[in-house]
Design an enzyme around this catalytic site. Structure first.
Site, PDB file in Angstrom:
ATOM      1  N   LYS A  48      35.207 -15.853  72.295  1.00 25.59           N
ATOM      2  CA  LYS A  48      36.506 -16.229  71.527  1.00 25.59           C
ATOM      3  C   LYS A  48      37.485 -16.352  72.019  1.00 25.59           C
ATOM      4  O   LYS A  48      37.843 -15.298  71.739  1.00 25.59           O
ATOM      5  CB  LYS A  48      35.986 -15.075  70.095  1.00 25.59           C
ATOM      6  N   GLU A 102      42.228  -3.971  77.044  1.00 23.64           N
ATOM      7  CA  GLU A 102      43.874  -4.051  77.172  1.00 23.64           C
ATOM      8  C   GLU A 102      44.063  -3.967  75.918  1.00 23.64           C
ATOM      9  O   GLU A 102      44.194  -5.287  74.557  1.00 23.64           O
ATOM     10  CB  GLU A 102      43.638  -5.431  78.436  1.00 23.64           C
ATOM     11  N   CYS A 160      52.364  -8.328  77.510  1.00 26.96           N
ATOM     12  CA  CYS A 160      51.606  -7.094  76.560  1.00 26.96           C
ATOM     13  C   CYS A 160      52.806  -6.214  78.003  1.00 26.96           C
ATOM     14  O   CYS A 160      52.814  -4.953  78.363  1.00 26.96           O
ATOM     15  CB  CYS A 160      50.036  -6.605  76.991  1.00 26.96           C
ATOM     16  N   GLU A 180      56.125  -2.813  69.873  1.00 27.27           N
ATOM     17  CA  GLU A 180      56.429  -3.307  70.998  1.00 27.27           C
ATOM     18  C   GLU A 180      57.279  -4.881  70.170  1.00 27.27           C
ATOM     19  O   GLU A 180      56.506  -5.471  69.109  1.00 27.27           O
ATOM     20  CB  GLU A 180      54.944  -3.858  71.137  1.00 27.27           C
TER      21      GLU A 180
END
Length: 492
Positions: free
Chosen positions: A186, A262, A296, A393
């Site tokens: 996906k 992750e 990330c 973040e």
């Protein structure tokens, strides 16, 4: 700045399959289509199939049906399929880079780098396919033998993000194919085209029907939840936010699925007074501005020794101020758009919060002009405690700098986060380097370099940045189950 798609660009977009891939066939989605946007303009590039839950179940049916034969497929040929795909991607790097830039926004140079980086996972795992082994040993009491073997875990569900639309696919698909697993993939709603191009390339390289199935959808929860709860699924691998990962882990618990996650990051970039300042600034530009900060692994906060903090901040600001902002297809552009308006607004909100608390803007600090989701490359100095961007973040081209006095203070500040994906350290003192590296609570460390990603190395984090590893010998182990056989050696 150009705001329209040229005929050559449209031709590249149109050359990619726009349907679902299920059981080796391209088919339309049961829920019509969904639009793919050019983040440089906000305009719709094209439309791809929009899957329903029934489409997703059909994809899992195909993966389950293909699993026994694929698990028994010769490892050498599994590797050769990956190797042929690697070569095909390298040969088409410019075309695939343009496709990626159009759907994701990053400059062409960066897109091409991702294409080559992503292809390397296929080459690495093509070589690992024939190195899956077990062991044979005498039992400690001498009465029997111990045999272990590694076998594919079974059908997998792989969910990939929008920020690295090809590489995040190859580093999951590569080891799954090498290990003998079938899969449903996906891709992110925002960037499905690179994944669809990869799927067609794998098919052209000889991948059998049903091994890889692609489901594009406007609703991940509607299509993926039924698959996660299906007892035929054996593994879930996800790259994305910690918030979503937490929900997926909870869903996977019912089926006791093998899970690889992750997740988010909040990478500290620590510069000690003895560091090579030229190298530190170069590393900072790479660690911060790769993928426009939408990574990330991006350096999220810069902890710099007080005696050099001012000079470091000014030099970094000068470098970022000189970077050209614009549509990624244009010559010389180094800073492309963010993925969408929501992400741009979040970046602006975090910068505004820091400035209101007393941070100084050395460069940038505002959204770019014109259509598209642009934000200026930004450096903030003297960022005070309590600023949200020290804890959240950023996922954008913003570098907040905060000074420290002692080594212990730097380590404490670096570890002051629930995340633990990657950290960066710059120092010329080898003893200090080892002391600091051992104490940092991250799964990866860049020592005197601003880039850690490497297909031959295990990529992954600790704490709320997830678990499991992608890349390196550890990467294929995520797709293998260990079976132990106890052998009776009695002659009677």
């Amino acid at each position: 700045m150009s705001t329209t798609v040229s005929s050559a660009e449209q031709q590249v977009v149109d050359s990619v399959p726009h349907q679902l891939l299920i059981g080796g066939e391209w088919r339309e989605g049961s829920k019509g289509t969904l639009g793919v946007e050019d983040p440089s303009t906000g305009a719709t590039l094209t439309k791809v199939a929009n899957a329903s839950a029934d489409d997703a179940r059909a994809a899992l049916d195909a993966a389950v049906a293909a699993a026994p034969e694929w698990a028994a497929h010769p490892p050498r040929e599994r590797g050769e399929i990956l190797r042929r795909t690697y070569q095909a991607i390298v040969d088409r790097a410019d075309e695939l880079a343009l496709l990626m830039t159009l759907e994701m926004g990053k400059p062409l140079k960066e897109s091409r780098s991702e294409i080559l980086y992503g292809a390397e996972f296929l080459r690495w795992f093509s070589e690992e396919a024939v190195r899956i082994d077990g062991r044979f040993a005498t039992a400690p009491n001498g009465a029997g033998r111990l045999l272990t073997m590694k076998q594919p875990v079974g059908p997998c569900l792989l969910i990939t993000p929008w920020n690295f639309p090809l590489a995040m696919g190859t580093r999951k698909i590569g080891p799954a194919i090498a290990a003998g697993c079938t899969m449903v993939v996906k891709p992110a709603q925002q960037t499905p085209l690179s994944m669809l191009a990869l799927a067609q390339t794998l098919i052209d390289a000889g991948l059998p029907a049903g091994v890889l199935n692609i489901v594009t959808s406007s609703s991940a929860s509607e299509t993926m939840t039924p698959l996660i709860s299906d007892d035929r699924l054996r593994k879930l691998s996800f790259t994305g936010s910690t918030e979503v990962g937490r929900r997926l882990i909870a869903q996977a618990a019912d089926g006791i699925l093998r899970v690889s996650m992750e997740l988010g990051g909040n990478a500290p970039f620590v510069v000690f007074e003895d560091a090579d300042l030229d190298a530190a600034v170069d590393g900072a530009v790479i660690a911060k501005m790769r993928n426009v900060g939408e990574a990330c692994t991006a350096a999220n906060r810069f902890h710099v020794a007080a005696p050099i903090a001012k000079e470091f901040s000014e030099r970094l600001a000068a470098r970022l101020a000189a970077m050209k902002l614009g549509r990624g297809t244009e010559d010389g552009v180094e800073v492309g758009p963010l993925i969408d308006g929501t992400q741009r607004d979040k970046v602006a909100e975090l910068v505004d919060d820091a400035v209101e608390r007393g941070a100084t803007v050395l460069t940038g600090g505002s959204a770019g002009e014109g259509p598209g989701y642009f934000y200026d490359a930004t450096v903030l100095a003297d960022v005070p405690d309590g600023s949200r961007l020290l804890r959240e973040e950023i996922f954008g081209p913003v570098a907040p700098v905060k000074s420290f006095e002692t080594e212990a203070e730097a380590i404490a500040a670096a570890n002051d986060t629930e995340y633990g994906l990657v950290s960066y350290v710059f120092t010329r003192d080898i003893k200090r380097a080892l002391r600091v590296v051992e104490q940092l609570e991250t799964g990866m460390v860049g020592l005197n370099q601003g880039l850690v990603s490497n297909p031959a190395a295990p990529f992954g984090g600790v704490k709320q940045s997830g678990f499991g590893r992608e890349g390196g010998p550890e990467g294929i182990a995520e797709y293998l189950a260990t079976k132990y056989v106890a052998i009776n050696m009695d002659q009677g």
